[in-house]
Design a protein around this motif. Sequence first.
Motif, mmCIF file in Angstrom:
data_model
loop_
_atom_site.group_PDB
_atom_site.id
_atom_site.type_symbol
_atom_site.label_atom_id
_atom_site.label_comp_id
_atom_site.label_asym_id
_atom_site.label_seq_id
_atom_site.Cartn_x
_atom_site.Cartn_y
_atom_site.Cartn_z
ATOM 1 N N VAL A 191 2.592 1.434 -6.208
ATOM 2 C CA VAL A 191 3.433 1.452 -7.404
ATOM 3 C C VAL A 191 2.621 1.908 -8.607
ATOM 4 O O VAL A 191 3.063 2.744 -9.410
ATOM 5 C CB VAL A 191 4.052 0.062 -7.657
ATOM 6 C CG1 VAL A 191 4.769 0.038 -9.008
ATOM 7 C CG2 VAL A 191 5.006 -0.312 -6.536
ATOM 8 N N ALA A 192 1.398 1.370 -8.748
ATOM 9 C CA ALA A 192 0.541 1.730 -9.875
ATOM 10 C C ALA A 192 0.232 3.229 -9.862
ATOM 11 O O ALA A 192 0.245 3.892 -10.907
ATOM 12 C CB ALA A 192 -0.750 0.914 -9.838
ATOM 13 N N SER A 193 -0.039 3.766 -8.669
ATOM 14 C CA SER A 193 -0.340 5.190 -8.559
ATOM 15 C C SER A 193 0.864 6.035 -8.981
ATOM 16 O O SER A 193 0.707 7.049 -9.673
ATOM 17 C CB SER A 193 -0.750 5.520 -7.124
ATOM 18 O OG SER A 193 -0.983 6.902 -6.972
ATOM 19 N N PHE A 194 2.050 5.605 -8.578
ATOM 20 C CA PHE A 194 3.263 6.334 -8.953
ATOM 21 C C PHE A 194 3.461 6.313 -10.468
ATOM 22 O O PHE A 194 3.736 7.347 -11.091
ATOM 23 C CB PHE A 194 4.479 5.726 -8.254
ATOM 24 C CG PHE A 194 5.795 6.260 -8.751
ATOM 25 C CD1 PHE A 194 6.240 7.517 -8.368
ATOM 26 C CD2 PHE A 194 6.576 5.503 -9.622
ATOM 27 C CE1 PHE A 194 7.451 8.025 -8.839
ATOM 28 C CE2 PHE A 194 7.789 5.996 -10.091
ATOM 29 C CZ PHE A 194 8.224 7.259 -9.696
ATOM 30 N N LEU A 195 3.334 5.157 -11.072
ATOM 31 C CA LEU A 195 3.554 5.032 -12.515
ATOM 32 C C LEU A 195 2.503 5.806 -13.303
ATOM 33 O O LEU A 195 2.813 6.427 -14.334
ATOM 34 C CB LEU A 195 3.553 3.561 -12.922
ATOM 35 C CG LEU A 195 4.724 2.723 -12.366
ATOM 36 C CD1 LEU A 195 4.559 1.257 -12.748
ATOM 37 C CD2 LEU A 195 6.064 3.264 -12.870
ATOM 38 N N ALA A 227 1.149 -4.210 -10.062
ATOM 39 C CA ALA A 227 -0.241 -4.299 -9.609
ATOM 40 C C ALA A 227 -0.409 -3.712 -8.209
ATOM 41 O O ALA A 227 -1.541 -3.439 -7.779
ATOM 42 C CB ALA A 227 -0.712 -5.753 -9.623
ATOM 43 N N ASP A 228 0.692 -3.535 -7.508
ATOM 44 C CA ASP A 228 0.617 -2.919 -6.174
ATOM 45 C C ASP A 228 0.023 -1.517 -6.301
ATOM 46 O O ASP A 228 0.400 -0.744 -7.188
ATOM 47 C CB ASP A 228 2.018 -2.850 -5.561
ATOM 48 C CG ASP A 228 2.023 -2.159 -4.214
ATOM 49 O OD1 ASP A 228 1.690 -2.804 -3.211
ATOM 50 O OD2 ASP A 228 2.352 -0.944 -4.179
ATOM 51 N N SER A 229 -0.896 -1.172 -5.439
ATOM 52 C CA SER A 229 -1.631 0.091 -5.579
ATOM 53 C C SER A 229 -0.716 1.313 -5.516
ATOM 54 O O SER A 229 -0.896 2.279 -6.265
ATOM 55 C CB SER A 229 -2.718 0.188 -4.500
ATOM 56 O OG SER A 229 -2.140 0.150 -3.194
ATOM 57 N N GLN A 239 8.766 -2.970 1.420
ATOM 58 C CA GLN A 239 8.995 -2.187 2.643
ATOM 59 C C GLN A 239 7.740 -1.449 3.079
ATOM 60 O O GLN A 239 7.514 -1.281 4.282
ATOM 61 C CB GLN A 239 10.170 -1.226 2.439
ATOM 62 C CG GLN A 239 11.493 -1.975 2.337
ATOM 63 C CD GLN A 239 12.674 -1.049 2.160
ATOM 64 O OE1 GLN A 239 13.129 -0.416 3.114
ATOM 65 N NE2 GLN A 239 13.167 -0.972 0.928
ATOM 66 N N TRP A 240 6.891 -1.043 2.111
ATOM 67 C CA TRP A 240 5.617 -0.448 2.510
ATOM 68 C C TRP A 240 4.688 -1.511 3.104
ATOM 69 O O TRP A 240 3.867 -1.208 3.974
ATOM 70 C CB TRP A 240 4.951 0.257 1.333
ATOM 71 C CG TRP A 240 5.301 1.712 1.324
ATOM 72 C CD1 TRP A 240 6.097 2.374 0.442
ATOM 73 C CD2 TRP A 240 4.867 2.689 2.279
ATOM 74 N NE1 TRP A 240 6.212 3.698 0.784
ATOM 75 C CE2 TRP A 240 5.458 3.925 1.906
ATOM 76 C CE3 TRP A 240 4.062 2.664 3.405
ATOM 77 C CZ2 TRP A 240 5.254 5.101 2.619
ATOM 78 C CZ3 TRP A 240 3.861 3.827 4.124
ATOM 79 C CH2 TRP A 240 4.442 5.033 3.733
ATOM 80 N N HIS A 241 4.838 -2.750 2.656
ATOM 81 C CA HIS A 241 4.086 -3.841 3.290
ATOM 82 C C HIS A 241 4.502 -3.956 4.758
ATOM 83 O O HIS A 241 3.647 -4.154 5.641
ATOM 84 C CB HIS A 241 4.356 -5.161 2.556
ATOM 85 C CG HIS A 241 3.709 -6.344 3.208
ATOM 86 N ND1 HIS A 241 2.373 -6.643 3.067
ATOM 87 C CD2 HIS A 241 4.224 -7.302 4.044
ATOM 88 C CE1 HIS A 241 2.083 -7.719 3.773
ATOM 89 N NE2 HIS A 241 3.186 -8.146 4.375
ATOM 90 N N ASN A 242 5.816 -3.829 5.030
ATOM 91 C CA ASN A 242 6.293 -3.846 6.420
ATOM 92 C C ASN A 242 5.681 -2.697 7.219
ATOM 93 O O ASN A 242 5.280 -2.873 8.377
ATOM 94 C CB ASN A 242 7.818 -3.739 6.459
ATOM 95 C CG ASN A 242 8.502 -4.935 5.841
ATOM 96 O OD1 ASN A 242 7.929 -6.026 5.769
ATOM 97 N ND2 ASN A 242 9.741 -4.746 5.398
ATOM 98 N N CYS A 243 5.622 -1.524 6.594
ATOM 99 C CA CYS A 243 5.081 -0.349 7.292
ATOM 100 C C CYS A 243 3.587 -0.517 7.568
ATOM 101 O O CYS A 243 3.093 -0.084 8.616
ATOM 102 C CB CYS A 243 5.330 0.919 6.472
ATOM 103 S SG CYS A 243 7.073 1.387 6.352
ATOM 104 N N ASP A 244 2.879 -1.121 6.618
ATOM 105 C CA ASP A 244 1.434 -1.346 6.813
ATOM 106 C C ASP A 244 1.162 -2.301 7.967
ATOM 107 O O ASP A 244 0.082 -2.272 8.569
ATOM 108 C CB ASP A 244 0.819 -1.910 5.530
ATOM 109 C CG ASP A 244 0.750 -0.882 4.406
ATOM 110 O OD1 ASP A 244 0.777 0.319 4.709
ATOM 111 O OD2 ASP A 244 0.698 -1.301 3.228
#
Length: 312
Positions: A33-37, A29-31, A61-66
């Motif tokens: 990840v969903a875009s990649f799939l 459901a992560d945006s 890790q992208w949550h950390n970057c955000d």
Amino acid sequence: MDPINQSLRRFGDGRIQERLNKLMQEVTADSRVASFLQGHPEIGREAVESGLNDLYQYKEQWHNCDHCPGLAACPNVMQGYQPQLNEVRGRIHLSYQTCPLKRRDDERKKHESFMKSLYLPKDMLTVTFEDFESDTEKRTDAYVKALAFCTNTVPGETAMGLYIHGPFGVGKTFLVSAIANEFADQEVETMLVYTPDFLRELKSGIADGSYQEKLDNVKRARVLILDDIGAETMTPWVRDEVFGSLLQFRMMEKLPTVFTSNFSLDDLELHFASTQTRGAEKVDELKARRIMERIRHLTDEIPMSGRNRRTD
């Protein structure tokens, strides 16, 4: 799989498959990840399940970057790196690339490796030609010649340097700092030295045995900038053993030297001629002339004038 196991424990008791399905729903459901799939329809459910740990790491890790806490406090698996998802033969593959903060930090470190400064304020290490105000004819002329010097000079092939002189506070050190940074951007090793402190350091090196090493480090710089020459107390040792040796080496190796001074070339010659030894003054015009012949032969003289920017 430790991160997955830690996450599964959040869902409480129950069958592993049920918890796995819930975790998969959360991750997919992560945006990002969903875009990649969606962009890789060839990746089926089986590949998603086998790559779930990579997808989870990617999301976290992208949550950390955000919510980036800064490079020094980066909590990612590889500090200063951002995760990237790739498809390889229908499978999910996680890789990493440097983040903008780390790239800037790497560039800064690389820049600093080509520019060394001794005994000068740290704020001079970031000065560029864009910061220099060419608001008078003399300053404009100095700016143009300094920029041309950076463009045309090839250490080891062209030994011609600059001799920039003028009153206190007109921006001589500022200009040569811009020169040093420009060469560093070109990946040319440059050393910017405040001359009086450098000479005091050399003198202390006689006692501890580091004199020759300190002198060699400076005289071998691909581009050497001696700031405020003439502000030192002149002795025969400074003139003949330090400046004489340094200039001779750089002339033979075709290494350019830039000087700043409050003295004109003629005034600097008088400074070199009058030396102090044990409190007694001695005048040696011949040795002063020899030193000055090298400086005159190897530099383009640039007079600077204008208001004192230190007091404005």
